[in-house]
Design a protein around this motif. Structure first.
Motif, PDB file in Angstrom:
ATOM      1  N   LYS A 112      -4.037   6.740  -7.580  1.00 60.83           N
ATOM      2  CA  LYS A 112      -2.666   7.157  -7.264  1.00 60.83           C
ATOM      3  C   LYS A 112      -1.653   6.230  -7.931  1.00 60.83           C
ATOM      4  O   LYS A 112      -0.643   6.676  -8.472  1.00 60.83           O
ATOM      5  N   GLU A 113      -1.930   4.929  -7.869  1.00 63.39           N
ATOM      6  CA  GLU A 113      -1.025   3.951  -8.475  1.00 63.39           C
ATOM      7  C   GLU A 113      -0.935   4.177  -9.984  1.00 63.39           C
ATOM      8  O   GLU A 113       0.159   4.145 -10.566  1.00 63.39           O
ATOM      9  N   CYS A 155      -6.890   5.907   2.527  1.00 62.07           N
ATOM     10  CA  CYS A 155      -7.780   6.252   1.414  1.00 62.07           C
ATOM     11  C   CYS A 155      -8.573   5.025   0.983  1.00 62.07           C
ATOM     12  O   CYS A 155      -8.239   3.898   1.345  1.00 62.07           O
ATOM     13  N   PRO A 174     -10.177   2.191  -1.724  1.00 59.95           N
ATOM     14  CA  PRO A 174      -9.484   1.395  -2.749  1.00 59.95           C
ATOM     15  C   PRO A 174      -9.377   2.079  -4.108  1.00 59.95           C
ATOM     16  O   PRO A 174      -8.310   2.060  -4.727  1.00 59.95           O
ATOM     17  N   LYS A 199      -9.397   5.244  -4.848  1.00 53.73           N
ATOM     18  CA  LYS A 199      -8.476   6.375  -4.799  1.00 53.73           C
ATOM     19  C   LYS A 199      -7.034   5.881  -4.798  1.00 53.73           C
ATOM     20  O   LYS A 199      -6.152   6.476  -5.434  1.00 53.73           O
ATOM     21  N   PHE A 200      -6.785   4.787  -4.095  1.00 55.44           N
ATOM     22  CA  PHE A 200      -5.449   4.180  -4.108  1.00 55.44           C
ATOM     23  C   PHE A 200      -5.087   3.759  -5.528  1.00 55.44           C
ATOM     24  O   PHE A 200      -3.969   3.977  -5.998  1.00 55.44           O
ATOM     25  N   ARG A 221      -9.242   1.937   4.186  1.00 53.23           N
ATOM     26  CA  ARG A 221      -8.967   3.288   4.690  1.00 53.23           C
ATOM     27  C   ARG A 221      -8.151   3.236   5.974  1.00 53.23           C
ATOM     28  O   ARG A 221      -7.269   4.072   6.200  1.00 53.23           O
ATOM     29  N   TRP A 258       0.806  -1.218   0.000  1.00 53.12           N
ATOM     30  CA  TRP A 258       0.000   0.000   0.000  1.00 53.12           C
ATOM     31  C   TRP A 258       0.842   1.273   0.000  1.00 53.12           C
ATOM     32  O   TRP A 258       0.305   2.361  -0.070  1.00 53.12           O
ATOM     33  N   HIS A 259       2.187   1.154   0.072  1.00 53.54           N
ATOM     34  CA  HIS A 259       3.018   2.337  -0.125  1.00 53.54           C
ATOM     35  C   HIS A 259       3.028   2.744  -1.593  1.00 53.54           C
ATOM     36  O   HIS A 259       3.338   3.890  -1.915  1.00 53.54           O
ATOM     37  N   GLY A 260       2.704   1.806  -2.490  1.00 53.34           N
ATOM     38  CA  GLY A 260       2.737   2.095  -3.914  1.00 53.34           C
ATOM     39  C   GLY A 260       3.982   1.528  -4.557  1.00 53.34           C
ATOM     40  O   GLY A 260       5.076   1.585  -3.984  1.00 53.34           O
ATOM     41  N   ALA A 273      -4.212  -4.346  -2.863  1.00 56.87           N
ATOM     42  CA  ALA A 273      -3.123  -3.472  -3.301  1.00 56.87           C
ATOM     43  C   ALA A 273      -2.225  -4.185  -4.303  1.00 56.87           C
ATOM     44  O   ALA A 273      -1.797  -3.603  -5.308  1.00 56.87           O
ATOM     45  N   THR A 293      -4.495   2.368   4.716  1.00 56.49           N
ATOM     46  CA  THR A 293      -3.805   3.223   3.741  1.00 56.49           C
ATOM     47  C   THR A 293      -4.170   4.694   3.833  1.00 56.49           C
ATOM     48  O   THR A 293      -3.477   5.526   3.255  1.00 56.49           O
TER      49      THR A 293
END
Length: 296
Positions: free
Chosen positions: A242-243, A234, A236, A238-239, A229, A122-124, A197, A232
């Motif tokens: 970002k990804e 946020c 799913p 929205k994550f 949420r 989940w850090h990306g 993730a 992370t």
């Protein structure tokens, strides 16, 4: 100390380059740096460790000051560069996937080591993670790195065990003396969050929807949003956005693909949707982003 060949890209006028290292489980070098290190990316997980001087590290997330005691974990394929370097002393350690899956696999049972060897998804996948060690720890850090480099330069079939042992000593030292700047989640995380993730990162171009994701994970959609949420910060979707934005940013800097094709590759098939979403994340168009960062 004799250094191994530099990782500097040969042509600063070109886009970020994939710097292919020798086909080894582990690769290491030492670099005293007085000039900029041009934008580049690697095929392996990289640990960049600073033991002297200062400078600025550049990633798709922006600029950040760097100095002795900073340790960076840089995922494969992630664009980064160094600028305004003054007496910068940098050790680069490159860990191949076979090394992570083999000799180092058992070390992930240690939670602090897991942050290095298996960063939470989940850090990306495009996030450069940073640890800071106190100044008083830098001399011992330098000693561990010097010993590891010497062992690496002399390593052969009969000395691989010693090399892995010294690498583990280094990882353990950083893990237990360093302070992560990304505030890792230390509370137990539901397995559905981790799997979600990981699926987003492995296939961002898929036309994901919350009901479909929840169905695959065999979990209630509203409950998935709540636990996602909590882990992370946020929801799913929205994550996922970002990804996609960060994967698009990496492609803009590491390839010559047209902007429209990059949007489709990360899951935004409609050019207007890609333009709007990218601007929301980076505050400028994809074209402006590419031109600005390639000029750095």
């Amino acid at each position: 100390m004799r250094s191994i060949p530099s990782l500097l890209p040969p042509d600063p006028g070109k886009p970020s380059q994939l710097l292919r290292l020798p086909e080894k489980l582990f690769y290491m070098n030492y670099m005293p740096v007085q000039t900029d290190i041009n934008a580049h990316h690697h095929q392996n997980l990289e640990m960049a460790i600073l033991v002297g001087g200062r400078g600025v590290q550049r990633t798709t997330s922006g600029e950040a000051d760097c100095e002795a005691g900073h340790v960076y974990l840089i995922p494969p394929g992630v664009w980064h560069a160094y600028a305004r370097c003054k007496n910068l002393e940098l050790y680069n350690c490159h860990l191949s996937q076979p090394l992570l899956d083999g000799p180092l696999a058992w070390a992930t049972e240690d939670p602090s080591m897991r942050m290095f060897l298996k960063p939470d998804p989940w850090h990306g996948s495009s996030c450069v993670l940073t640890w800071k060690l106190p100044k008083q720890a830098v001399p011992q850090l330098r000693t561990l790195l010097s010993e590891l480099l010497l062992c690496y330069q002399k390593s052969g079939g009969a000395r691989r065990g010693k090399l892995v042992g010294r690498l583990l000593l280094l990882l353990d030292f950083v893990a237990h003396h360093g302070r992560p700047t990304h505030n890792p989640n230390t509370t137990p995380v539901h397995s559905a969050v981790r799997r979600a993730a990981q699926q987003f990162q492995s296939d961002p171009a898929r036309a994901w929807s919350l009901p479909e994701l929840a169905d695959e994970l065999r979990i209630n959609p509203s409950y998935l949003v709540r636990i996602f949420r909590q882990a992370t910060g946020c929801a799913p979707m929205k994550f996922l956005a970002k990804e996609r934005a960060h994967k698009a940013a990496q492609l803009l800097l590491t390839s010559e693909l047209p902007v429209s094709e990059i949007g489709a590759r990360v899951g935004w098939d409609e050019p207007k949707q890609f333009a709007r979403s990218f601007h929301q994340h980076f505050g400028e168009s994809a074209t402006q982003f590419r031109q600005r960062l390639r000029q750095l």
